[in-house]
Enzyme design. Structure first.
Site, short mmCIF file in Angstrom:
data_model
loop_
_atom_site.label_atom_id
_atom_site.label_comp_id
_atom_site.label_asym_id
_atom_site.label_seq_id
_atom_site.Cartn_x
_atom_site.Cartn_y
_atom_site.Cartn_z
N GLY A 118 0.80 -1.21 0.00
CA GLY A 118 0.00 0.00 0.00
C GLY A 118 0.83 1.27 0.00
CB THR A 119 3.91 2.26 1.83
OG1 THR A 119 3.33 2.19 3.16
CG2 THR A 119 4.90 3.42 1.80
CB THR A 143 11.99 -9.40 -10.97
OG1 THR A 143 13.12 -9.23 -11.81
CG2 THR A 143 11.42 -10.79 -11.15
CB CYS A 202 3.01 3.20 9.99
SG CYS A 202 2.61 2.20 8.56
CB SER A 245 -2.00 -3.44 1.01
OG SER A 245 -0.86 -4.13 1.48
CB ALA A 246 -1.75 -8.86 -0.68
CG HIS A 247 -0.35 -6.65 4.78
ND1 HIS A 247 -0.28 -6.28 6.10
CD2 HIS A 247 -0.16 -5.52 4.06
CE1 HIS A 247 -0.04 -4.98 6.17
NE2 HIS A 247 0.03 -4.50 4.95
CD GLN A 289 -7.71 -1.15 7.42
OE1 GLN A 289 -7.97 -2.33 7.64
NE2 GLN A 289 -6.47 -0.67 7.54
CG ASN A 332 -5.14 3.81 8.99
OD1 ASN A 332 -5.42 4.89 8.46
ND2 ASN A 332 -4.10 3.65 9.77
#
Length: 382
Positions: A70-71, A236, A326, A198-200, A178, A150
């Site tokens: 996300g960042t 990559t 964060c 973001s995936a996590h 979020q 968030n």
């Protein structure tokens, strides 16, 4: 008993996601940019994942750029847009409650001569769209507003803001990190130019993100190197992470409505149990009462400082947070709660509880009971 209630920071990887990633990591090792069979197989895995994610989000596959999270997605959207529109002006509009990935990017641009309007919010964490429209100038080159906060879970009026931005021909970026998994997102219909994911946050792996870039939207790359991601993000591809992200989205699509209902029930149960344990007058629920996602509950306990409650919860095996992952390692007061102009006692006692995969009603009842026990113990010591 260990209970994880910090899903807004990071979520446990779904077993099916881990399996999909493991198959890639043990069965494929080619570079997606290579032309031989191994490279073609790798490229096919990335392309298939991109196609699935585009179908879920309502976008075209070529509008999706894979990032490290996300960042990076926020940074690429902000720096990439202002660089592409530098001839138009140097004014940006955002809000005071954005994630630090946005705020710090804007602060960096201020050092380069950009002017940034940080919109205020009300006591619920909601911006006033009339303030936003009034802040627009001829030299405004970007509007960046988060979908879901968030820390308190407040949901902004993204569609309304998007129409305003479109009417003034200003690029509109949305941090939806979020929001993904908590709010249905259809990029074909949302008036948004850029959107970060973001995936996590959705039971996918850490270290992989996504940036939606509307077709025709100008964006300067932030990294130099290869020609990956249609020259928008060199490097990559994280093939296993991308496949895991796609699998997490696929699982979301299957049970999103059920998941949202489950989270809403957990939220209601938790708030009711807290009131029963400590008394309605001893807690304050922060954020918008209606325009809020179900998986985040930000609660203040004015009689107990944030760090004291967090440490006592940790001793009981319960993981919660003081705010953004964060900054929660520090004892700094939340910039979100400060922007909401809440009383000091409310700001200094706020805890964010967030739940998801693996949490049950029993977890929330147990946690509320432990909060009550902690507060009674601390009162007896006073």
């Amino acid at each position: 008993m260990n209970i994880y209630l910090d899903h807004a920071a990071s979520t446990p990887v779904h077993p099916e996601v881990a399996t999909a990633m493991f198959e890639v990591m043990t069965g494929q090792f080619g570079n997606a940019s290579s032309v031989h069979a191994f490279g073609r197989a790798a490229k096919r895995s990335v392309s298939e994942a991109r196609d699935k994610m585009a179908a879920y989000l309502g976008s075209s596959p070529d509008e999706l750029v894979f990032t490290s999270g996300g960042t990076e997605s926020d940074n690429l959207a902000i720096f990439g847009t202002v660089a592409a529109f530098e001839n138009k002006g140097k004014h940006i509009i955002t809000s005071q409650i954005e994630h630090h990935a946005v705020l710090h990017a804007c602060e960096s641009l201020e050092k380069e001569g950009y002017e940034v309007t940080y919109l205020p919010v009300d006591s619920y964490g909601m911006i006033d769209v009339t303030d936003l429209e009034a802040a627009i100038r001829p030299d405004t080159v970007l509007i960046s507003i988060m979908y879901v906060n968030n820390e308190v879970g407040t949901v902004q009026k993204i569609e309304e803001i998007g129409h305003i931005a479109k009417a003034h021909d200003i690029p509109f970026h949305v941090d939806a990190v979020q929001a993904l998994g908590s709010i249905p997102i259809d990029l074909h219909h949302l008036p948004v130019d850029l959107m970060s994911f973001s995936a996590h946050k959705i039971n996918g792996p850490q270290g992989v993100g996504l940036l939606y870039v509307r077709k025709g939207m100008k964006l300067e790359p932030r990294t130099q190197g290869g020609l990956q991601e249609r020259k928008r993000r060199a490097g990559t591809e994280n093939m296993a992470g991308i496949v895991g992200f796609a699998k997490a989205l696929e699982l979301l699509e299957k049970d999103m409505e059920e998941r949202m209902q489950h989270d809403a029930q957990l939220r209601q149960t938790f708030i009711e149990e807290l009131k029963n344990e400590v008394g309605e007058e001893a807690i304050v629920v922060n954020g918008h009462p209606k325009q809020v996602v179900s998986h985040i509950v930000n609660v203040s306990f004015p009689l107990v400082k944030t760090e004291t409650m967090l440490m006592n919860l940790d001793v009981e095996g319960i993981a919660a947070a003081s705010g953004s992952a964060c900054t929660s390692g520090s004892l700094e007061r939340s910039h979100v709660l400060e922007a909401m102009n809440l009383p000091e006692g409310i700001m200094d006692s706020a805890i964010r509880f967030s739940f998801g995969l693996g949490n049950s009603k029993e977890d929330l009842v147990y946690t509320a009971n432990k909060v009550g026990t902690i507060m009674r113990r601390l009162r007896n010591r006073a």
